[in-house]
Motif scaffolding. Structure first.
Motif, PDB file in Angstrom:
ATOM      1  N   UNK A 183      10.800  26.107 -14.714  1.00  0.00           N
ATOM      2  CA  UNK A 183       9.815  25.244 -15.348  1.00  0.00           C
ATOM      3  C   UNK A 183       8.719  26.073 -15.997  1.00  0.00           C
ATOM      4  N   UNK A 184       8.036  25.429 -16.914  1.00  0.00           N
ATOM      5  CA  UNK A 184       6.855  25.989 -17.552  1.00  0.00           C
ATOM      6  C   UNK A 184       5.752  24.954 -17.397  1.00  0.00           C
ATOM      7  N   UNK A 185       4.558  25.419 -17.084  1.00  0.00           N
ATOM      8  CA  UNK A 185       3.421  24.522 -16.914  1.00  0.00           C
ATOM      9  C   UNK A 185       2.302  24.997 -17.829  1.00  0.00           C
ATOM     10  N   UNK A 186       1.798  24.107 -18.681  1.00  0.00           N
ATOM     11  CA  UNK A 186       0.739  24.498 -19.614  1.00  0.00           C
ATOM     12  C   UNK A 186      -0.552  24.849 -18.890  1.00  0.00           C
ATOM     13  N   UNK A 187      -0.849  24.143 -17.830  1.00  0.00           N
ATOM     14  CA  UNK A 187      -2.045  24.415 -17.036  1.00  0.00           C
ATOM     15  C   UNK A 187      -1.661  25.405 -15.937  1.00  0.00           C
ATOM     16  N   UNK A 188      -1.989  26.676 -16.135  1.00  0.00           N
ATOM     17  CA  UNK A 188      -1.585  27.725 -15.195  1.00  0.00           C
ATOM     18  C   UNK A 188      -2.104  27.432 -13.791  1.00  0.00           C
ATOM     19  N   UNK A 189      -3.275  26.823 -13.685  1.00  0.00           N
ATOM     20  CA  UNK A 189      -3.846  26.500 -12.384  1.00  0.00           C
ATOM     21  C   UNK A 189      -3.015  25.435 -11.661  1.00  0.00           C
ATOM     22  N   UNK A 190      -2.268  24.644 -12.402  1.00  0.00           N
ATOM     23  CA  UNK A 190      -1.465  23.583 -11.800  1.00  0.00           C
ATOM     24  C   UNK A 190      -0.035  23.971 -11.499  1.00  0.00           C
ATOM     25  N   UNK A 191       0.286  25.241 -11.618  1.00  0.00           N
ATOM     26  CA  UNK A 191       1.665  25.693 -11.413  1.00  0.00           C
ATOM     27  C   UNK A 191       2.144  25.431  -9.994  1.00  0.00           C
ATOM     28  N   UNK A 192       1.348  25.812  -9.017  1.00  0.00           N
ATOM     29  CA  UNK A 192       1.747  25.612  -7.622  1.00  0.00           C
ATOM     30  C   UNK A 192       1.895  24.128  -7.303  1.00  0.00           C
ATOM     31  N   UNK A 193       0.989  23.316  -7.831  1.00  0.00           N
ATOM     32  CA  UNK A 193       1.064  21.870  -7.590  1.00  0.00           C
ATOM     33  C   UNK A 193       2.310  21.271  -8.237  1.00  0.00           C
ATOM     34  N   UNK A 207       4.175  19.811 -17.210  1.00  0.00           N
ATOM     35  CA  UNK A 207       5.332  20.640 -16.849  1.00  0.00           C
ATOM     36  C   UNK A 207       6.533  20.280 -17.721  1.00  0.00           C
ATOM     37  N   UNK A 208       7.330  21.284 -18.012  1.00  0.00           N
ATOM     38  CA  UNK A 208       8.581  21.042 -18.735  1.00  0.00           C
ATOM     39  C   UNK A 208       9.659  21.963 -18.174  1.00  0.00           C
ATOM     40  N   UNK A 209      10.883  21.505 -18.286  1.00  0.00           N
ATOM     41  CA  UNK A 209      12.017  22.282 -17.785  1.00  0.00           C
ATOM     42  C   UNK A 209      12.506  23.170 -18.924  1.00  0.00           C
ATOM     43  N   UNK A 210      12.525  24.474 -18.671  1.00  0.00           N
ATOM     44  CA  UNK A 210      12.900  25.426 -19.715  1.00  0.00           C
ATOM     45  C   UNK A 210      14.344  25.892 -19.607  1.00  0.00           C
ATOM     46  N   UNK A 269      22.686  21.953  -5.135  1.00  0.00           N
ATOM     47  CA  UNK A 269      21.354  21.964  -4.541  1.00  0.00           C
ATOM     48  C   UNK A 269      20.388  22.485  -5.599  1.00  0.00           C
ATOM     49  N   UNK A 270      19.237  21.837  -5.686  1.00  0.00           N
ATOM     50  CA  UNK A 270      18.263  22.209  -6.702  1.00  0.00           C
ATOM     51  C   UNK A 270      17.143  23.037  -6.092  1.00  0.00           C
ATOM     52  N   UNK A 271      16.823  24.127  -6.754  1.00  0.00           N
ATOM     53  CA  UNK A 271      15.684  24.964  -6.388  1.00  0.00           C
ATOM     54  C   UNK A 271      14.813  25.057  -7.641  1.00  0.00           C
ATOM     55  N   UNK A 272      13.512  25.108  -7.457  1.00  0.00           N
ATOM     56  CA  UNK A 272      12.597  25.142  -8.596  1.00  0.00           C
ATOM     57  C   UNK A 272      11.816  26.440  -8.599  1.00  0.00           C
ATOM     58  N   UNK A 273      11.630  26.998  -9.794  1.00  0.00           N
ATOM     59  CA  UNK A 273      10.906  28.261  -9.930  1.00  0.00           C
ATOM     60  C   UNK A 273      10.198  28.292 -11.277  1.00  0.00           C
ATOM     61  N   UNK A 274       9.145  29.059 -11.340  1.00  0.00           N
ATOM     62  CA  UNK A 274       8.426  29.257 -12.590  1.00  0.00           C
ATOM     63  C   UNK A 274       9.279  30.151 -13.495  1.00  0.00           C
ATOM     64  N   UNK A 275       9.356  29.815 -14.753  1.00  0.00           N
ATOM     65  CA  UNK A 275      10.170  30.573 -15.697  1.00  0.00           C
ATOM     66  C   UNK A 275       9.556  31.961 -15.912  1.00  0.00           C
ATOM     67  N   UNK A 276      10.258  33.029 -15.546  1.00  0.00           N
ATOM     68  CA  UNK A 276       9.701  34.378 -15.703  1.00  0.00           C
ATOM     69  C   UNK A 276       9.586  34.791 -17.168  1.00  0.00           C
TER      70      UNK A 276
END
Length: 124
Positions: A59-69, A41-44, A96-103
């Motif tokens: 965030x961006x995750x190279x392993x798409x299957x591991x995105x939820x984890x 994972x990396x912060x974009x 306050x921090x919220x995390x989301x997958x980078x669209x």
């Protein structure tokens, strides 16, 4: 009375400056976390609200299957990450921090897929 020249940051909104600062701090802290779910994972980017009380960390995750984890792991480490931001002394009030997958990553992949399909049609 002479007018003071505008500073270089006056055209760069405060929320954007805070977002960039948070991205740098959190990226360093992400490397320090010992959690296997965050290895790829990396912060974009970071978007902060106009009142600077909330920040959405993309965030961006190279392993798409591991995105939820990865998102779950970041949520579990949220307080530790907030503490790291507070210890940096660069921010008066920690949002306050919220995390989301980078669209943008998904959109870029979709554009790439379309371009590949167009190239395949031309080659036929």
């Amino acid at each position: 009375m002479a007018r003071r020249p505008a500073s270089r940051t006056s055209h760069y909104p405060r929320s954007a400056r805070l977002g960039e600062l948070l991205r740098e701090i959190l990226a360093v802290e992400l490397t320090r976390l010992e959690d296997a779910r965050l290895e790829l994972a990396s912060i974009t980017g970071v978007d902060t609200s106009s009142e600077l009380s909330r920040a959405t960390v993309y965030i961006s995750v190279l392993d798409v299957a591991g995105t939820a984890a990865a998102l779950e792991a970041l949520q579990e480490h949220r307080l530790a990450l907030k503490g790291a931001v507070a210890r940096s002394d660069a921010v008066r009030r920690v949002p306050d921090l919220e995390f989301a997958l980078d669209p943008a990553i998904a959109a870029g992949e979709r554009v790439d897929q379309i371009l590949r399909s167009l190239a395949n049609e031309e080659n036929r």
